[in-house]
Design a protein around this motif. Sequence first.
Motif, mmCIF file in Angstrom:
data_model
loop_
_atom_site.group_PDB
_atom_site.id
_atom_site.type_symbol
_atom_site.label_atom_id
_atom_site.label_comp_id
_atom_site.label_asym_id
_atom_site.label_seq_id
_atom_site.Cartn_x
_atom_site.Cartn_y
_atom_site.Cartn_z
ATOM 1 N N GLU A 46 39.161 71.678 66.179
ATOM 2 C CA GLU A 46 40.536 72.172 66.290
ATOM 3 C C GLU A 46 40.561 73.520 67.009
ATOM 4 O O GLU A 46 41.422 73.756 67.873
ATOM 5 N N GLN A 50 42.309 74.546 70.755
ATOM 6 C CA GLN A 50 43.217 75.674 70.976
ATOM 7 C C GLN A 50 42.637 76.693 71.945
ATOM 8 O O GLN A 50 43.379 77.423 72.603
ATOM 9 N N LEU A 237 43.144 81.045 63.616
ATOM 10 C CA LEU A 237 44.171 80.245 64.283
ATOM 11 C C LEU A 237 45.528 80.473 63.627
ATOM 12 O O LEU A 237 45.645 80.489 62.397
ATOM 13 N N ARG A 240 47.115 75.568 61.923
ATOM 14 C CA ARG A 240 45.943 74.678 61.889
ATOM 15 C C ARG A 240 46.183 73.532 60.909
ATOM 16 O O ARG A 240 46.874 73.691 59.901
#
Length: 244
Positions: A46, A50, A237, A240
Amino acid sequence: MEPDLVETDKKRKRNVSIGSALQWSQWQLLDSILPTGGFAHSFGLEAAIQARLVSGPDDLKTFIIQLLDNTGSLLLPFVYSTTLNPTLDNWQNLNRILDATLTNEVGRKASVSQGSALMRVAAAAFTDVPSLKSMRDVSVGSGVVPFHHAPVFGLICGLVGMDSGTSQRAYMYVTMRDVISAATRLNLVGPLGASVLQHQIASVAEAMSKKWMDRPVEDACQTAPLLDTLQGCHGYLFSRLFCS
């Protein structure tokens, strides 16, 4: 039939029966329905998306291959060592070593979270292996030994009769399965495409397994430090879906 042959046949059937019973536990250990929390983690995928390091199927395939290589080099030695010697002292010692080896807090917490869940489920489900519950109780009572996933996985494999080669391949399979599942939920690939990708990468996973198989924990190392860095960034992040 002669008496000796009858007795030999009974022993053979008894051994086959015991082995068959253990196989059901071995298969269950790899079943995605086992609630160990593995699907709550993306192994840094993930964060890689990003960061725009992974943006399509080709990038995803490269990411998974590097992840498998890193998993083999860093974690297979711990699976191997606990499978060979599934005792309380050896398992606790390997947990401490791995805790000191993991280099980022996100990865360390993910390992402990999955390991704790796996140990709890195994102790409750595999009641025919009472040592699992006793080991867990002793370790929970002490409060000083973390339940890292790789040593817990190897410990359970050893106690349910899985040989070291199969246990190491099984760990690589679980890693591959979980990261491809994460890719599906992150819309990098569809369910059908995920199945095709998993089959395509299987030969690579076998090559990685053979490359890193049967190594002592002293040989454990990182082969993809960028993946480790990405996973460490997961906690920063803004939004998420996964825990790591």
